[in-house]
Scaffold this motif. Sequence first.
Motif, PDB file in Angstrom:
ATOM      1  N   MET A  29       0.821  -1.207   0.000  1.00 20.14           N
ATOM      2  CA  MET A  29       0.000   0.000   0.000  1.00 20.14           C
ATOM      3  C   MET A  29       0.864   1.269   0.000  1.00 20.14           C
ATOM      4  N   HIS A  54       1.258   4.144  -2.840  1.00 24.14           N
ATOM      5  CA  HIS A  54       0.989   5.540  -2.473  1.00 24.14           C
ATOM      6  C   HIS A  54       2.161   6.437  -2.884  1.00 24.14           C
ATOM      7  N   SER A  71       2.243   6.983  -6.473  1.00 20.84           N
ATOM      8  CA  SER A  71       1.164   7.890  -6.902  1.00 20.84           C
ATOM      9  C   SER A  71       1.598   9.344  -6.756  1.00 20.84           C
ATOM     10  N   GLU A  72       2.280   9.625  -5.654  1.00 21.88           N
ATOM     11  CA  GLU A  72       2.732  11.002  -5.446  1.00 21.88           C
ATOM     12  C   GLU A  72       3.723  11.403  -6.542  1.00 21.88           C
ATOM     13  N   GLY A 126       2.042  11.460  -9.846  1.00 23.79           N
ATOM     14  CA  GLY A 126       1.065  12.546  -9.739  1.00 23.79           C
ATOM     15  C   GLY A 126       1.640  13.921 -10.040  1.00 23.79           C
ATOM     16  N   LYS A 152       3.285  23.263  -5.211  1.00 24.59           N
ATOM     17  CA  LYS A 152       2.455  22.067  -5.036  1.00 24.59           C
ATOM     18  C   LYS A 152       3.149  20.843  -5.617  1.00 24.59           C
ATOM     19  N   TYR A 172      -0.046   2.457  -9.305  1.00 28.43           N
ATOM     20  CA  TYR A 172      -0.129   3.802  -8.730  1.00 28.43           C
ATOM     21  C   TYR A 172      -1.548   4.273  -9.006  1.00 28.43           C
ATOM     22  N   SER A 212      -5.020   5.343 -10.125  1.00 27.13           N
ATOM     23  CA  SER A 212      -5.677   5.430 -11.434  1.00 27.13           C
ATOM     24  C   SER A 212      -5.828   6.873 -11.913  1.00 27.13           C
ATOM     25  N   ASN A 265      -9.081  10.418   2.361  1.00 26.24           N
ATOM     26  CA  ASN A 265      -8.463   9.104   2.533  1.00 26.24           C
ATOM     27  C   ASN A 265      -7.308   9.151   3.557  1.00 26.24           C
ATOM     28  N   LEU A 290      -5.830   7.678   7.267  1.00 20.21           N
ATOM     29  CA  LEU A 290      -4.558   6.936   7.363  1.00 20.21           C
ATOM     30  C   LEU A 290      -3.602   7.547   8.391  1.00 20.21           C
ATOM     31  N   TYR A 327       4.052   5.404   8.843  1.00 16.02           N
ATOM     32  CA  TYR A 327       3.079   5.782   7.809  1.00 16.02           C
ATOM     33  C   TYR A 327       2.108   6.829   8.374  1.00 16.02           C
ATOM     34  N   MET A 378     -13.342   7.092  -8.299  1.00 10.65           N
ATOM     35  CA  MET A 378     -12.644   5.799  -8.440  1.00 10.65           C
ATOM     36  C   MET A 378     -11.369   5.740  -7.599  1.00 10.65           C
ATOM     37  N   PRO A 390     -12.243  -0.077  -5.360  1.00 13.59           N
ATOM     38  CA  PRO A 390     -13.495  -0.777  -5.629  1.00 13.59           C
ATOM     39  C   PRO A 390     -14.412  -0.746  -4.406  1.00 13.59           C
ATOM     40  N   SER A 403     -13.385  -5.502  -2.740  1.00 11.79           N
ATOM     41  CA  SER A 403     -12.048  -5.060  -2.320  1.00 11.79           C
ATOM     42  C   SER A 403     -11.338  -6.185  -1.562  1.00 11.79           C
ATOM     43  N   ASN A 412      -8.435  -6.501  -0.284  1.00  9.36           N
ATOM     44  CA  ASN A 412      -7.505  -6.187   0.807  1.00  9.36           C
ATOM     45  C   ASN A 412      -8.166  -5.556   2.029  1.00  9.36           C
ATOM     46  N   ILE A 430      -6.427   0.615 -14.286  1.00 11.41           N
ATOM     47  CA  ILE A 430      -5.438   0.021 -13.369  1.00 11.41           C
ATOM     48  C   ILE A 430      -4.710  -1.164 -14.008  1.00 11.41           C
TER      49      ILE A 430
HETATM   50  N1  FAQ Z   1      -5.786   3.201  -8.441  1.00  8.56           N
HETATM   51  O1  FAQ Z   1      -8.462  -4.259  -2.205  1.00  8.56           O
HETATM   52  P1  FAQ Z   1      -8.461  -2.844  -2.662  1.00  8.56           P
HETATM   53  C1  FAQ Z   1      -2.740  11.677  -4.103  1.00  8.56           C
HETATM   54  C2  FAQ Z   1      -6.050  -1.505  -6.509  1.00  8.56           C
HETATM   55  S1  FAQ Z   1      -2.237  10.197  -3.504  1.00  8.56           S
HETATM   56  C3  FAQ Z   1      -5.000   2.139  -8.685  1.00  8.56           C
HETATM   57  O2  FAQ Z   1      -9.593  -1.984  -2.267  1.00  8.56           O
HETATM   58  P2  FAQ Z   1      -6.726  -1.378  -0.911  1.00  8.56           P
HETATM   59  C4  FAQ Z   1      -1.962  12.904  -3.758  1.00  8.56           C
HETATM   60  C5  FAQ Z   1      -5.449  -1.919  -5.181  1.00  8.56           C
HETATM   61  O3  FAQ Z   1      -4.139  -1.456  -5.068  1.00  8.56           O
HETATM   62  C6  FAQ Z   1      -3.338   9.010  -4.237  1.00  8.56           C
HETATM   63  N2  FAQ Z   1      -5.168   0.943  -8.078  1.00  8.56           N
HETATM   64  O4  FAQ Z   1      -7.070  -2.176  -2.240  1.00  8.56           O
HETATM   65  C7  FAQ Z   1      -1.797  13.739  -4.955  1.00  8.56           C
HETATM   66  C8  FAQ Z   1      -5.555  -3.418  -5.266  1.00  8.56           C
HETATM   67  O5  FAQ Z   1      -4.539  -3.928  -6.115  1.00  8.56           O
HETATM   68  P3  FAQ Z   1      -3.354  -4.928  -5.558  1.00  8.56           P
HETATM   69  C9  FAQ Z   1      -2.969   7.659  -3.820  1.00  8.56           C
HETATM   70  C10 FAQ Z   1      -6.160   0.869  -7.174  1.00  8.56           C
HETATM   71  O6  FAQ Z   1      -5.276  -1.194  -0.834  1.00  8.56           O
HETATM   72  C11 FAQ Z   1      -2.766  14.626  -5.333  1.00  8.56           C
HETATM   73  C12 FAQ Z   1      -6.856  -3.608  -6.028  1.00  8.56           C
HETATM   74  O7  FAQ Z   1      -7.100  -2.394  -6.725  1.00  8.56           O
HETATM   75  N3  FAQ Z   1      -3.394   7.440  -2.468  1.00  8.56           N
HETATM   76  O8  FAQ Z   1      -3.691  11.672  -4.777  1.00  8.56           O
HETATM   77  C13 FAQ Z   1      -6.990   1.945  -6.854  1.00  8.56           C
HETATM   78  O9  FAQ Z   1      -7.442  -2.005   0.237  1.00  8.56           O
HETATM   79  C14 FAQ Z   1      -2.603  15.435  -6.474  1.00  8.56           C
HETATM   80  C15 FAQ Z   1      -8.020  -3.928  -5.104  1.00  8.56           C
HETATM   81  O10 FAQ Z   1      -8.328  -2.789  -4.257  1.00  8.56           O
HETATM   82  C16 FAQ Z   1      -3.071   6.310  -1.823  1.00  8.56           C
HETATM   83  O11 FAQ Z   1      -2.397   5.441  -2.357  1.00  8.56           O
HETATM   84  C17 FAQ Z   1      -6.772   3.145  -7.517  1.00  8.56           C
HETATM   85  N4  FAQ Z   1      -7.526   4.244  -7.314  1.00  8.56           N
HETATM   86  O12 FAQ Z   1      -7.442   0.042  -1.142  1.00  8.56           O
HETATM   87  C18 FAQ Z   1      -0.619  13.656  -5.701  1.00  8.56           C
HETATM   88  C19 FAQ Z   1      -3.562   6.196  -0.403  1.00  8.56           C
HETATM   89  N5  FAQ Z   1      -7.882   1.539  -5.929  1.00  8.56           N
HETATM   90  O13 FAQ Z   1      -2.405  -4.080  -4.777  1.00  8.56           O
HETATM   91  C20 FAQ Z   1      -0.428  14.463  -6.848  1.00  8.56           C
HETATM   92  C21 FAQ Z   1      -3.177   4.910   0.238  1.00  8.56           C
HETATM   93  C22 FAQ Z   1      -7.618   0.234  -5.671  1.00  8.56           C
HETATM   94  O14 FAQ Z   1      -4.023  -5.949  -4.669  1.00  8.56           O
HETATM   95  C23 FAQ Z   1      -1.442  15.359  -7.217  1.00  8.56           C
HETATM   96  N6  FAQ Z   1      -3.875   3.773  -0.319  1.00  8.56           N
HETATM   97  N7  FAQ Z   1      -6.591  -0.165  -6.432  1.00  8.56           N
HETATM   98  O15 FAQ Z   1      -2.743  -5.465  -6.802  1.00  8.56           O
HETATM   99  C24 FAQ Z   1      -5.134   3.408   0.044  1.00  8.56           C
HETATM  100  O16 FAQ Z   1      -5.801   4.044   0.833  1.00  8.56           O
HETATM  101  C25 FAQ Z   1      -5.646   2.121  -0.520  1.00  8.56           C
HETATM  102  O17 FAQ Z   1      -4.564   1.381  -1.001  1.00  8.56           O
HETATM  103  C26 FAQ Z   1      -6.707   2.295  -1.647  1.00  8.56           C
HETATM  104  C27 FAQ Z   1      -7.059   0.900  -2.197  1.00  8.56           C
HETATM  105  C28 FAQ Z   1      -7.957   2.930  -1.071  1.00  8.56           C
HETATM  106  C29 FAQ Z   1      -6.179   3.138  -2.799  1.00  8.56           C
END
Ligand code: FAQ
Length: 321
Positions: free
Chosen positions: A46, A50, A53-54, A57, A80, A116, A118, A144, A148, A156, A205, A209, A214, A216, A280
């Motif tokens: 995770m 993350h 993604s940063e 991003g 930013k 990373y 989506s 989110n 965390l 973390y 999204m 999911p 989901s 995990n 993804i």
């Molecule tokens: N995109 O079982 P779950 C930001 C994958 S930071 C891609 O529900 P989990 C700052 C998931 O990895 C944004 N893949 O998974 C910024 C899993 O695949 P795996 C990032 C996704 O971990 C702003 C599979 O689907 N934030 O934006 C996505 O319980 C502006 C099944 O899913 C984080 O990473 C997705 N959207 O929940 C930067 C926060 N969603 O690994 C620049 C930390 C799901 O089994 C500019 N992460 N998947 O192959 C989390 O909170 C969680 O990991 C989730 C997913 C909620 C993202």
Amino acid sequence: MSEPTQPKGSDDPAQVAAFEARIARGETIEPKDWMPERYRRQLVRMMSQHAHSEVVGMLPEGNWITRAPSLRRKISLLAKVQDEAGHGLYIYCGTETLGVDRAELIDQLLAGTAKYSSIFNYPTLTWADMGAIGWLVDGAAIVNQTMLAHASFGPYARAMVRICKEENFHKRQGYEIMATLAAGTPAQKAMAQDALDRWWWPSLMMFGPSDKESPNSAELLRWKIKQKGNDELRQRFVNLTVPQAAAIGLHIPDPLLTLDKETGDWEFGPIDWNEFMQVISGNGPCNRERLAARRKAHADGAWVRDAAVAHAAKDAARSAA
Ligand code: FAQ
């Protein structure tokens, strides 16, 4: 690279039970504490996603730094994008406390085997997209990551506290861009609305999911890495954002959006999970472009890494002498 805190596969039931009792008491787990191998792996998965993604991003917004409409906007956008790089670094440092080298994780990203978010596989077509990203993408990230910041793994959780403070500034600069455009000429307002139309569904999204799809979530919730499920956080984001759109005269592109007066929730229409799965799996509008940009940046930066290693070796030799 730091070493894992215990040999792999050493999860004896008594240790697991003691660990789970600590989690149940709300204690924070630190890198040198005993932890089940599966807990460590879930965190690495995770946190590395993350961090990636940063870093990825930065690309959609980096696209607009040279075209920002004023010096003030350019300075904010530059700050930013720099912040996002810093967030990536804090989180990679967090994974290093779990015994995984940052270079190894970056190799996985560049090889296309790591995920990373989506959201960063969509193009930034107009200046209003800078507003939409700050408002919606950082807004979703705050919802989110505020959760965390209470994660059971100390490094973390602490990284999230600082990151959320910076994301708040990002969200405000994005919302201010949208509010300014929405109050501008008809063409500016149309540009803001078009950006909202394109970024709304991908932002929903970001939360992943639905809980029942989901794989995990159950484990992450049990170990208090996540405090809330994907659906609850998505709903919280929608509830916060709908009034913000109305306040600046923009329309959420969802004909099914309705307020449930009993729960106070804004109910929304179905999410296109096929699109999410495509993105993804590497087939979103910009996946290939994003990876190509990261690979080029990595290759172009090789001399900096070489120089840093040579400098560190010189320093070490000097200290030894
Ligand atoms: N995109 O079982 P779950 C930001 C994958 S930071 C891609 O529900 P989990 C700052 C998931 O990895 C944004 N893949 O998974 C910024 C899993 O695949 P795996 C990032 C996704 O971990 C702003 C599979 O689907 N934030 O934006 C996505 O319980 C502006 C099944 O899913 C984080 O990473 C997705 N959207 O929940 C930067 C926060 N969603 O690994 C620049 C930390 C799901 O089994 C500019 N992460 N998947 O192959 C989390 O909170 C969680 O990991 C989730 C997913 C909620 C993202």
